[in-house]
Design an enzyme around this catalytic site. Sequence first.
Site, PDB file in Angstrom:
ATOM      1  CG  HIS A  54       1.002 -37.240  45.474  1.00  0.00           C
ATOM      2  ND1 HIS A  54       1.240 -36.016  46.055  1.00  0.00           N
ATOM      3  CD2 HIS A  54       1.243 -38.156  46.441  1.00  0.00           C
ATOM      4  CE1 HIS A  54       1.605 -36.189  47.322  1.00  0.00           C
ATOM      5  NE2 HIS A  54       1.616 -37.479  47.578  1.00  0.00           N
TER       6      HIS A  54
ATOM      7  CG  ASP B   4       1.738 -32.934  45.081  1.00  0.00           C
ATOM      8  OD1 ASP B   4       1.852 -34.005  44.475  1.00  0.00           O
ATOM      9  OD2 ASP B   4       1.528 -32.862  46.302  1.00  0.00           O
TER      10      ASP B   4
ATOM     11  CB  SER C  30       0.772 -36.849  50.669  1.00  0.00           C
ATOM     12  OG  SER C  30       2.156 -36.979  50.516  1.00  0.00           O
TER      13      SER C  30
END
Length: 798
Positions: free
Chosen positions: A194, A155, A495
């Site tokens: 994220h 990621d 996600s």
Amino acid sequence: MRRQATLILALVLILTPTVFSVTTASEGHQRLIILVSDDSIIASADRLHVSPRSIEGELNRYLIAKAEQTLDDVRRAGINFKLVDILTYSIHAVLIDVPEGQVQYAKDAVSPQKVQEDQILQVDLDERYSPTLAQSLQVPAINATGAGILVAVIDTGVDYTHSDFGGAYGPGNKIVGGHDFVDGDDDPKDLDGHGTHVAGIIAASGQFKGIAPEAKILAYRVVGERGNVRTSDVTRAIDRAIRDGARVINLSLGSSSGIDILRRVITSATRSGVIIVAAAGNQGPIEGTIGSPAGQYSTIAVGSSFIPLDSELRVGGKKDPIFSVAMLGSKIVKPPISAELVFVRYARQRDVVGMDLTGKIAVAERGSDNQTERVFFSVKESAVSSKGAIGMLIFNNQPGNFSGSLLHQDNPPGYYPQIPVVSVSRETGLSLLEQMRKEAVRVSIKIEPKPEQVAESSSRGPVSAFYAKPDLVAPGIGVISTAPRDRYSVLSGTSFAAPHVTGAVALLLQKRNFTKEQIIGILAPTAQPLLNSTTGELFSIQEQGSGKIDVSNALTSPVSIAPHQLVVHLAPEQTFFSRAIKVESLSSSVVNIAVTTFWTQRQQIQVDVTPAFSVEPGKNTVLNFSAKLIDTNAPIGTREGRLTLTVSSTNGRASVLTLPIYITVNPVSVAVSQKSDGYYVSVSSKETFQDFRVIIKNPDGDPFLDRRVDAGASVDFGPRNKGEYWVEAEISDGNRKMFGRSMINAPVAITARPQLFTTTSGIPLRFVQLLFGSITFVAIGASVYLLANNRKKRLTDI
């Protein structure tokens, strides 16, 4: 003498660890991925029926020597490339950066079929809000924590300084290792948030706890500026994660199209026993928007679900409610609360100094009277709730309605809304203020959750005629988790649905070393099918897969079921399908199962299944399923249904499992007949056609046969390995293409490659390894000898 030196060098290469430099791509260059061979370490181990670790030392250097030969071919073409990486574990490939003007020359130097240009995937770094309940994690209240399981997060990296990750990085910590493939170093610290959010959902273990709080994390940073991700970096990260010992990999990133290099590396990873969980994407509700890697058969693809909030605002005793929107994170109130409105301007701390709002509902204007001042909704909520307010109403500072969130990454640690908060239009707010100037105004507020739904933004299938994606859905809207700089945030998207499943996989792997087939055979049947509140029917398998993950149900399931979905193909002259469903016991006691079928197309298609059976402890049994086309004039297209399995064990455990049924009636009939030397495929249709094309591949997507023959002929096929094969036939009537499909379940290989080594013949594994090493030694010696001569020739040519 030189030959002896070469052989000594070969021996040194075998016994010495691999070290080579890597570079990042520069301006004006194109990254190329060159597939050297199919003989990766994992592929070779799979053929030899041994573990990759057992042959890694002997094989790695030989594969690198072969890769160097490929690089020599590029050098001889006069191409000034930069070496990025050499991969040998999951795939056998070299990655190079080539000047853009020399890309075609590089392809021609090694064969264009072996070269793939790097592609860009995308991670959606935007936060999305909607009027939903903030999703709390489904951390099961049983003895499972993910202890001993290593999870790879590929990621934006992970902010390992967060207190919920222990605040440190390296062996012995929560974040035990990783790599930054963007900057080319071993510090995968997250600068965006994220990956930190994803990792927290999986395994945070401080103030906030993830699904598997005792699992360890490997962090790999592959996301560059603006969310761009190189396919080559994801490939390298997967390869590295496998070598670093990851048991499960989370991929909350993807592309709208299929990418062959990712397919290859993911297939290889799955063969090695690694479980890969991928986010389906956020391109819904458009059909066919699941791309790579989630659309690949080998992955567990996860869509997004959410819990909508329904708000009701009434003024005085009026019958009709005023339109309002519950804010994300708002406290739920049912039955409604009722109180007098008090205007608090912009609801800043200084606006409520000296006010007593006990038992009142505050009404405030959005924003501030200072354009440079930001006043978060959470600040307003905190200010009035600290003064005793029991509810809040915020009206817009511009015409029209709006929706907002009380939860965001700028909130102080530990903040959580204490009262219900709704938003209304500016027109409504001003009207209420005018009424308040004349008299006391009472309002009532009710906020309650609605039935869980598939998120509209969640990408949908279909991705294949032979399987459905997503496999299941998980909470993905308004998900709370860790954020950089020791904060917390609420983010939305698939996600953040995927790591719910990744965490659940870690919990299952803690219990037992399950295969991917067993894992999805537990998670999917135990999921809860979601009902579309708009249509009153179940969401399609192409929208929700098996349903919403139920972690507690999965961890207590007494069986694993394969396949976890029933995809059936019928046609006017292909009227019958049968499938043996394997039911594997995970229980220490006898499991009794009753089966019912939800199927509404009985006049067109008859579905039959074994109505009841039992599974002995530690054993497998077969559930027989069949479908028969009754009406050969039935419309072309798909139908859906469900099998429901009511499971009870003699130890008292009980559960309800489901399997989706997805039946397609095709215009083209495919007949498969078995003979001693293989299978024969023939095609028929009501439409006239001159020839037909047959493509046969296995579930991993590798094509074994692609042939076009005249109408009336048949295509012979001898499977190289036992297992399932997919058959697709294509015809054309001159104006359109039409398809027929079938499946072959080959119990044995017909034209299997001769197995040089086996571990089941009584030969000791160490002997097999030594024998393989000897052959590798000779091959390396020859390779290194050729390399030495080639390099000498290059030097004398200068």
